[in-house]
Design a protein around this motif. Structure first.
Motif, PDB file in Angstrom:
ATOM      1  N   LYS A 180       0.810  -1.219   0.000  1.00 50.48           N
ATOM      2  CA  LYS A 180       0.000   0.000   0.000  1.00 50.48           C
ATOM      3  C   LYS A 180       0.849   1.277   0.000  1.00 50.48           C
ATOM      4  O   LYS A 180       0.297   2.375   0.043  1.00 50.48           O
ATOM      5  CB  LYS A 180      -0.922   0.011   1.221  1.00 50.48           C
ATOM      6  N   ASN A 181       2.169   1.106  -0.058  1.00 47.19           N
ATOM      7  CA  ASN A 181       3.076   2.258  -0.048  1.00 47.19           C
ATOM      8  C   ASN A 181       2.827   3.146   1.172  1.00 47.19           C
ATOM      9  O   ASN A 181       2.608   4.363   1.060  1.00 47.19           O
ATOM     10  CB  ASN A 181       2.942   3.071  -1.332  1.00 47.19           C
ATOM     11  N   VAL A 182       2.874   2.526   2.331  1.00 43.11           N
ATOM     12  CA  VAL A 182       2.616   3.205   3.599  1.00 43.11           C
ATOM     13  C   VAL A 182       3.881   3.173   4.448  1.00 43.11           C
ATOM     14  O   VAL A 182       4.579   2.150   4.493  1.00 43.11           O
ATOM     15  CB  VAL A 182       1.471   2.494   4.364  1.00 43.11           C
ATOM     16  N   PRO A 183       4.205   4.265   5.146  1.00 38.66           N
ATOM     17  CA  PRO A 183       5.358   4.248   6.063  1.00 38.66           C
ATOM     18  C   PRO A 183       5.164   3.185   7.143  1.00 38.66           C
ATOM     19  O   PRO A 183       4.054   2.997   7.649  1.00 38.66           O
ATOM     20  CB  PRO A 183       5.357   5.648   6.677  1.00 38.66           C
ATOM     21  N   CYS A 184       6.236   2.483   7.482  1.00 35.17           N
ATOM     22  CA  CYS A 184       6.176   1.454   8.518  1.00 35.17           C
ATOM     23  C   CYS A 184       7.364   1.614   9.449  1.00 35.17           C
ATOM     24  O   CYS A 184       8.519   1.580   9.014  1.00 35.17           O
ATOM     25  CB  CYS A 184       6.174   0.055   7.897  1.00 35.17           C
ATOM     26  N   ILE A 185       7.077   1.810  10.723  1.00 40.90           N
ATOM     27  CA  ILE A 185       8.117   1.864  11.746  1.00 40.90           C
ATOM     28  C   ILE A 185       8.254   0.461  12.333  1.00 40.90           C
ATOM     29  O   ILE A 185       7.315  -0.054  12.939  1.00 40.90           O
ATOM     30  CB  ILE A 185       7.747   2.878  12.846  1.00 40.90           C
ATOM     31  N   ASP A 186       9.402  -0.165  12.125  1.00 47.58           N
ATOM     32  CA  ASP A 186       9.607  -1.534  12.598  1.00 47.58           C
ATOM     33  C   ASP A 186      10.007  -1.502  14.074  1.00 47.58           C
ATOM     34  O   ASP A 186      11.173  -1.646  14.431  1.00 47.58           O
ATOM     35  CB  ASP A 186      10.685  -2.223  11.752  1.00 47.58           C
ATOM     36  N   LEU A 187       9.004  -1.312  14.927  1.00 48.99           N
ATOM     37  CA  LEU A 187       9.256  -1.159  16.356  1.00 48.99           C
ATOM     38  C   LEU A 187       9.804  -2.436  16.984  1.00 48.99           C
ATOM     39  O   LEU A 187      10.578  -2.380  17.938  1.00 48.99           O
ATOM     40  CB  LEU A 187       7.966  -0.727  17.059  1.00 48.99           C
ATOM     41  N   MET A 188       9.412  -3.596  16.445  1.00 49.24           N
ATOM     42  CA  MET A 188       9.959  -4.851  16.969  1.00 49.24           C
ATOM     43  C   MET A 188      11.464  -4.883  16.804  1.00 49.24           C
ATOM     44  O   MET A 188      12.208  -5.115  17.768  1.00 49.24           O
ATOM     45  CB  MET A 188       9.318  -6.043  16.258  1.00 49.24           C
ATOM     46  N   SER A 189      11.945  -4.652  15.596  1.00 47.09           N
ATOM     47  CA  SER A 189      13.385  -4.688  15.342  1.00 47.09           C
ATOM     48  C   SER A 189      14.117  -3.602  16.112  1.00 47.09           C
ATOM     49  O   SER A 189      15.194  -3.832  16.670  1.00 47.09           O
ATOM     50  CB  SER A 189      13.661  -4.530  13.846  1.00 47.09           C
ATOM     51  N   LYS A 190      13.520  -2.412  16.163  1.00 45.72           N
ATOM     52  CA  LYS A 190      14.167  -1.291  16.846  1.00 45.72           C
ATOM     53  C   LYS A 190      14.258  -1.530  18.352  1.00 45.72           C
ATOM     54  O   LYS A 190      15.273  -1.224  18.980  1.00 45.72           O
ATOM     55  CB  LYS A 190      13.411   0.010  16.556  1.00 45.72           C
ATOM     56  N   SER A 191      13.203  -2.069  18.945  1.00 49.49           N
ATOM     57  CA  SER A 191      13.227  -2.307  20.386  1.00 49.49           C
ATOM     58  C   SER A 191      14.206  -3.428  20.735  1.00 49.49           C
ATOM     59  O   SER A 191      14.985  -3.313  21.692  1.00 49.49           O
ATOM     60  CB  SER A 191      11.818  -2.629  20.910  1.00 49.49           C
ATOM     61  N   ILE A 192      14.220  -4.501  19.948  1.00 53.83           N
ATOM     62  CA  ILE A 192      15.157  -5.598  20.209  1.00 53.83           C
ATOM     63  C   ILE A 192      16.598  -5.134  20.027  1.00 53.83           C
ATOM     64  O   ILE A 192      17.493  -5.479  20.808  1.00 53.83           O
ATOM     65  CB  ILE A 192      14.841  -6.809  19.320  1.00 53.83           C
ATOM     66  N   SER A 193      16.838  -4.333  19.017  1.00 51.74           N
ATOM     67  CA  SER A 193      18.190  -3.801  18.797  1.00 51.74           C
ATOM     68  C   SER A 193      18.638  -2.953  19.980  1.00 51.74           C
ATOM     69  O   SER A 193      19.782  -3.062  20.439  1.00 51.74           O
ATOM     70  CB  SER A 193      18.219  -2.977  17.508  1.00 51.74           C
ATOM     71  N   TYR A 194      17.732  -2.126  20.472  1.00 56.26           N
ATOM     72  CA  TYR A 194      18.065  -1.273  21.621  1.00 56.26           C
ATOM     73  C   TYR A 194      18.311  -2.123  22.870  1.00 56.26           C
ATOM     74  O   TYR A 194      19.276  -1.902  23.609  1.00 56.26           O
ATOM     75  CB  TYR A 194      16.931  -0.286  21.857  1.00 56.26           C
ATOM     76  N   TYR A 195      17.456  -3.130  23.087  1.00 51.89           N
ATOM     77  CA  TYR A 195      17.631  -4.004  24.249  1.00 51.89           C
ATOM     78  C   TYR A 195      18.975  -4.728  24.191  1.00 51.89           C
ATOM     79  O   TYR A 195      19.669  -4.870  25.204  1.00 51.89           O
ATOM     80  CB  TYR A 195      16.507  -5.037  24.303  1.00 51.89           C
ATOM     81  N   THR A 196      19.333  -5.173  23.017  1.00 50.13           N
ATOM     82  CA  THR A 196      20.601  -5.893  22.850  1.00 50.13           C
ATOM     83  C   THR A 196      21.779  -4.991  23.201  1.00 50.13           C
ATOM     84  O   THR A 196      22.767  -5.447  23.788  1.00 50.13           O
ATOM     85  CB  THR A 196      20.728  -6.407  21.406  1.00 50.13           C
ATOM     86  N   SER A 197      21.668  -3.714  22.854  1.00 49.44           N
ATOM     87  CA  SER A 197      22.752  -2.776  23.158  1.00 49.44           C
ATOM     88  C   SER A 197      22.880  -2.520  24.654  1.00 49.44           C
ATOM     89  O   SER A 197      23.956  -2.187  25.144  1.00 49.44           O
ATOM     90  CB  SER A 197      22.511  -1.445  22.431  1.00 49.44           C
ATOM     91  N   LEU A 198      21.790  -2.712  25.402  1.00 44.83           N
ATOM     92  CA  LEU A 198      21.806  -2.457  26.849  1.00 44.83           C
ATOM     93  C   LEU A 198      22.156  -3.695  27.656  1.00 44.83           C
ATOM     94  O   LEU A 198      22.879  -3.619  28.650  1.00 44.83           O
ATOM     95  CB  LEU A 198      20.436  -1.944  27.305  1.00 44.83           C
ATOM     96  N   GLY A 199      21.610  -4.831  27.271  1.00 51.95           N
ATOM     97  CA  GLY A 199      21.746  -6.042  28.065  1.00 51.95           C
ATOM     98  C   GLY A 199      20.535  -6.244  28.956  1.00 51.95           C
ATOM     99  O   GLY A 199      19.808  -5.293  29.288  1.00 51.95           O
ATOM    100  N   TYR A 200      20.315  -7.469  29.363  1.00 49.87           N
ATOM    101  CA  TYR A 200      19.106  -7.863  30.089  1.00 49.87           C
ATOM    102  C   TYR A 200      18.901  -7.080  31.378  1.00 49.87           C
ATOM    103  O   TYR A 200      17.789  -6.634  31.675  1.00 49.87           O
ATOM    104  CB  TYR A 200      19.161  -9.361  30.404  1.00 49.87           C
TER     105      TYR A 200
END
Length: 335
Positions: A180-200
């Motif tokens: 549909k040519n709609v903007p999509c914010i991949d919050l799943m990938s972004k949140s997991i990436s951020y969590y990985t940078s911080l640690g559990y």
């Protein structure tokens, strides 16, 4: 017809109470001209009252990353999927008021995956996609701008990796966004990436499990603030025009948290979070004239601890936009 009569009655009563405050009406007209972001989502997004603290949703903090030249109306509510949000008439409520160049943010996936609840369940490659298309098409029919947001990560951590609990829904949403040519914010990938940078250990306080020992899905105010920041960054990365209203995404990362032993999170279960409707200001389980009167008493006043419930859309002002939100929910009984 009943809704029209209710809205007219509410506005008449409010005008009678406030006819000595002409500046307030001027401010209301100015607010109506501002672009508005309507947020559709579930309990990870919704706005919670102070009685639920520290539980929070990212939708209640997103406005802090933008100037007051753009408004946010958080329509997210617990227990809803893309399918049930539409079936409940919640999308209709938004489409009735959304205007050209407003935005429709859509984040679903958690409850869509609940096979045990047929009223919520939406198979990712069929029903879920069709529901997302409805959000997109109906927003565009009003010349508004739809934005899809993949479901946010739960605290699912094992073998040193943060897991995506909803991969099929993330993939389906991105496919619809492309179609549909709609903007999509991949919050799943972004949140997991951020969590990985911080640690559990540093991510643990983001979730309610740090408060109640059981909830790996819902956020504390600390976690919700961080997710709101990530969404605001996604707005800029997506090249949305509303990015011009961004002020800053500089939120400090937690530096010291209690050490927790990593836990393998159980399979997601349906949420039993009580339903909360911010328009029910006095918490009497029905949206009615008493809620309007509370707004009238604080109209154009400073937002403080005693009246902050009247600032329903969290824009830092108690004005006509809050009254309109009550009008749209007038006579709704909270189940």
């Amino acid at each position: 017809m009943r809704k029209v009569i209710s809205i007219s009655l509410i506005l008449f009563v409010l005008f009678t109470c406030l006819m000595m405050i002409p500046q307030g009406l001027l401010n209301t007209e100015a607010a109506a001209a501002k672009p508005t972001v309507y947020i559709c989502g579930d309990s990870t997004v919704q706005t919670y009252s102070a009685s639920y603290a520290p539980q929070a949703g990212w939708g209640q903090f997103i406005a802090k990353y933008f100037t007051t030249d753009i408004l946010f109306v958080n329509k997210a509510i617990a227990g809803r999927s893309s399918k049930s949000f539409i079936a409940d008439g919640r999308l209709d409520e938004i489409i009735n008021v959304i205007k050209a160049n407003d935005y429709l943010f859509v984040q679903f996936g958690h409850n869509d995956a609940t096979i045990s609840k047929p009223e919520r369940y939406a198979e990712p490659n069929t029903t879920y996609k069709e529901c997302l298309r409805q959000f997109i098409d109906r927003a565009r029919a009003k010349s508004a701008i739809p934005v899809l947001i993949t479901p946010v990560a739960r605290l699912n951590y094992s073998n040193g990796i943060f897991k995506n609990d909803f991969p099929a829904y993330c993939t389906a949403m991105k496919e619809v966004a492309k179609e549909k040519n709609v903007p999509c914010i991949d919050l799943m990938s972004k949140s997991i990436s951020y969590y990985t940078s911080l640690g559990y250990d540093k991510v643990y306080p983001f979730y309610m499990v740090s408060s109640n020992g059981t909830d790996y899905t819902h956020f504390t105010d600390v976690g919700a603030t961080q997710i709101a920041r990530i969404v605001s960054e996604g707005v800029k990365e997506a090249g949305l025009d509303m990015a011009k209203y961004l002020i800053s995404s500089d939120v400090s990362t937690p530096t010291s948290t209690p050490t927790q032993k990593p836990i393998i999170t159980p399979t997601p279960k349906p949420s039993n979070t009580p339903i909360f409707i911010p328009e029910d200001i006095n918490r009497d389980k029905i949206v009615n004239m008493s809620d309007v009167i509370l707004i009238a008493q604080s109209f154009n006043g400073s937002v403080n601890e005693s009246n902050k419930r009247c600032d329903i859309n969290n824009d830092g002002a108690i004005n006509m936009s809050d009254v309109i939100r009550v009008a749209l929910k007038f006579n709704v009984i909270i189940d």
